[in-house]
Design an enzyme around this catalytic site. Structure first.
Site, PDB file in Angstrom:
ATOM      1  N   ILE A  99     -56.374 -19.995   5.593  1.00 60.57           N
ATOM      2  CA  ILE A  99     -54.953 -19.913   5.628  1.00 60.57           C
ATOM      3  C   ILE A  99     -54.350 -21.549   5.701  1.00 60.57           C
ATOM      4  CG2 ILE A  99     -54.981 -19.517   7.988  1.00 60.57           C
ATOM      5  CD1 ILE A  99     -52.341 -18.007   7.731  1.00 60.57           C
ATOM      6  N   SER A 100     -53.656 -21.673   4.735  1.00 56.71           N
ATOM      7  CA  SER A 100     -52.940 -23.265   4.949  1.00 56.71           C
ATOM      8  C   SER A 100     -52.189 -23.310   6.228  1.00 56.71           C
ATOM      9  CB  SER A 100     -51.900 -23.378   3.644  1.00 56.71           C
ATOM     10  OG  SER A 100     -52.463 -23.150   2.460  1.00 56.71           O
TER      11      SER A 100
END
Length: 187
Positions: free
Chosen positions: A56-57
């Site tokens: 997940i960024s």
């Protein structure tokens, strides 16, 4: 609630200023999108593993890409590499109708379930597949976000942008393993 929002997104060298993006970042519970063992770190300013070799960024990148996309309520957005669905939820919170593609089947299914549980199913459609071709049957899009770095700007995605200002935001690979976030507009 997003702790340290101002420091992570608006602090020195960051500059996220769109109040709609900041409100969306506050509204979407990031911890709902990360595996159980990472929930305590959900708001760390770094990418986190979500399974399938994907991440997940970090919150700043999600906010930055959302702000640069400059969408409005009713926008149609294509997201390539939706992962756990967090960016999709942020875009839906901004009022977009989102078409998201994830290549890892397990992640696509988990993202769909999470988005349904949080009430975004009416605004986000996720399918499993390779995003290189985009989603031509749903084009044109007001915006396209690409999560993974590319070596160049994919012409098939540019062709799916709305003429007259559709935007494509993606990280491009540069020398020595670095990446540069770029914006392409279809005029």
């Amino acid at each position: 609630m997003f702790p340290d929002l101002e420091r992570q997104l608006c602090g020195p060298g960051r500059g996220i200023s769109d109040p709609r993006v900041l409100a969306a970042m506050h509204a979407v519970p990031r911890e709902a999108f990360v595996p159980e063992e990472w929930k305590a770190n959900a708001y760390d300013d770094r990418p986190l593993p979500i399974g399938g070799g994907q991440t997940i960024s970090q919150p700043f990148i999600v906010a930055c890409m959302s702000e640069r996309l400059a969408i409005w309520p009713g926008s149609r957005v294509l997201e390539i590499g939706s992962g756990c669905g967090y960016q999709s939820a942020i875009l839906a919170e901004l009022g977009a109708t989102v078409f998201a593609i994830e290549i890892v089947a397990e992640l696509a299914l988990r993202a769909k379930e999470t988005l349904e549980r949080l009430g975004y199913a009416d605004r986000v459609t996720i399918r499993c597949g390779d995003g290189a071709e985009g989603w031509p049957e749903e084009a044109p899009f007001d915006g396209i976000l690409v999560a993974c770095a590319a070596r160049g700007v994919p012409p098939k995605l540019v062709a799916q942008l709305r003429p007259g200002g559709g935007r494509l935001i993606l990280p491009l690979e540069r020398r020595l393993g670095s990446q540069e976030l770029v914006e392409v507009r279809r005029e």
